[in-house]
Design a protein around this motif. Structure first.
Motif, PDB file in Angstrom:
ATOM      1  N   GLU A 101       9.358   1.332   3.852  1.00  9.40           N
ATOM      2  CA  GLU A 101       9.902   2.285   2.888  1.00  9.40           C
ATOM      3  C   GLU A 101       8.904   3.358   2.464  1.00  9.40           C
ATOM      4  O   GLU A 101       9.312   4.439   2.066  1.00  9.40           O
ATOM      5  CB  GLU A 101      10.397   1.548   1.633  1.00  9.40           C
ATOM      6  CG  GLU A 101      11.629   0.698   1.860  1.00  9.40           C
ATOM      7  CD  GLU A 101      12.861   1.521   2.188  1.00  9.40           C
ATOM      8  OE1 GLU A 101      13.061   2.592   1.582  1.00  9.40           O
ATOM      9  OE2 GLU A 101      13.632   1.090   3.065  1.00  9.40           O
ATOM     10  N   VAL A 102       7.588   3.062   2.541  1.00 10.09           N
ATOM     11  CA  VAL A 102       6.606   4.036   2.070  1.00 10.09           C
ATOM     12  C   VAL A 102       6.377   5.126   3.118  1.00 10.09           C
ATOM     13  O   VAL A 102       6.691   4.943   4.301  1.00 10.09           O
ATOM     14  CB  VAL A 102       5.261   3.365   1.690  1.00 10.09           C
ATOM     15  CG1 VAL A 102       5.454   2.381   0.542  1.00 10.09           C
ATOM     16  CG2 VAL A 102       4.606   2.690   2.869  1.00 10.09           C
ATOM     17  N   ASP A 103       5.815   6.248   2.662  1.00  9.94           N
ATOM     18  CA  ASP A 103       5.529   7.345   3.589  1.00  9.94           C
ATOM     19  C   ASP A 103       4.275   7.028   4.402  1.00  9.94           C
ATOM     20  O   ASP A 103       3.656   5.977   4.247  1.00  9.94           O
ATOM     21  CB  ASP A 103       5.399   8.672   2.838  1.00  9.94           C
ATOM     22  CG  ASP A 103       4.260   8.687   1.822  1.00  9.94           C
ATOM     23  OD1 ASP A 103       3.416   7.760   1.831  1.00  9.94           O
ATOM     24  OD2 ASP A 103       4.206   9.631   1.012  1.00  9.94           O
ATOM     25  N   ASN A 104       3.880   7.950   5.279  1.00  6.81           N
ATOM     26  CA  ASN A 104       2.726   7.722   6.156  1.00  6.81           C
ATOM     27  C   ASN A 104       1.432   7.512   5.379  1.00  6.81           C
ATOM     28  O   ASN A 104       0.583   6.720   5.788  1.00  6.81           O
ATOM     29  CB  ASN A 104       2.565   8.873   7.154  1.00  6.81           C
ATOM     30  CG  ASN A 104       3.596   8.790   8.265  1.00  6.81           C
ATOM     31  OD1 ASN A 104       4.120   7.729   8.556  1.00  6.81           O
ATOM     32  ND2 ASN A 104       3.883   9.924   8.887  1.00  6.81           N
ATOM     33  N   GLU A 105       1.280   8.206   4.264  1.00  4.53           N
ATOM     34  CA  GLU A 105       0.084   8.020   3.439  1.00  4.53           C
ATOM     35  C   GLU A 105       0.031   6.591   2.903  1.00  4.53           C
ATOM     36  O   GLU A 105      -1.018   5.942   2.917  1.00  4.53           O
ATOM     37  CB  GLU A 105       0.080   9.025   2.280  1.00  4.53           C
ATOM     38  CG  GLU A 105      -1.188   8.988   1.456  1.00  4.53           C
ATOM     39  CD  GLU A 105      -1.194  10.033   0.346  1.00  4.53           C
ATOM     40  OE1 GLU A 105      -2.004   9.880  -0.572  1.00  4.53           O
ATOM     41  OE2 GLU A 105      -0.397  10.988   0.414  1.00  4.53           O
TER      42      GLU A 105
END
Length: 126
Positions: A101-105
């Protein structure tokens, strides 16, 4: 929900016989039967553990995303690829869901922390 229940509910809701559902998934009727009963045939009482490829075929046959099907299966999930056995418990599944669910960062941060912790643990064992 167990995979067996998901399959049975899908078939019932869509009024599909085992054969029709098997054809839709590209699997055999016997294999679908084993997945629904959760056991291999001949009264061995050995649990059947579907391969990753079989779960992918089920997701395609049901017209749902593989990740969605996988995340809807309750309890420990046993997946077998052609070479290695991978077991995921509830906590691991929750972490995997967060990771997806989290972005690439966020993924990079999780990867970095996991590597640091793995190295710490590995060095501690020596």
């Amino acid at each position: 929900m167990k995979l067996s229940e998901i399959i049975r509910e899908y078939r019932t809701t869509n009024n599909l016989s085992m054969q029709k559902f098997a054809d839709q998934c590209g699997l055999s009727k016997g294999y679908i039967s084993m997945l629904e009963s959760e056991f291999k045939p001949n009264n061995t009482k050995k649990k059947i553990i579907p391969s990753i490829q079989a779960i992918k075929k089920l997701s395609v046959g049901m017209g749902i995303d593989f990740d969605q099907l996988l995340s809807s299966i309750d309890g420990d999930v046993s997946l077998i690829d052609n070479e290695n056995r991978i077991l995921l418990n509830d906590n691991e599944l929750n972490l995997l869901e967060i990771y997806r669910e989290v972005d690439n960062e966020g993924k990079n941060m999780i990867d970095t922390v996991a590597k640091i912790e793995y190295d710490r643990f590995k060095n501690k064992k020596i």
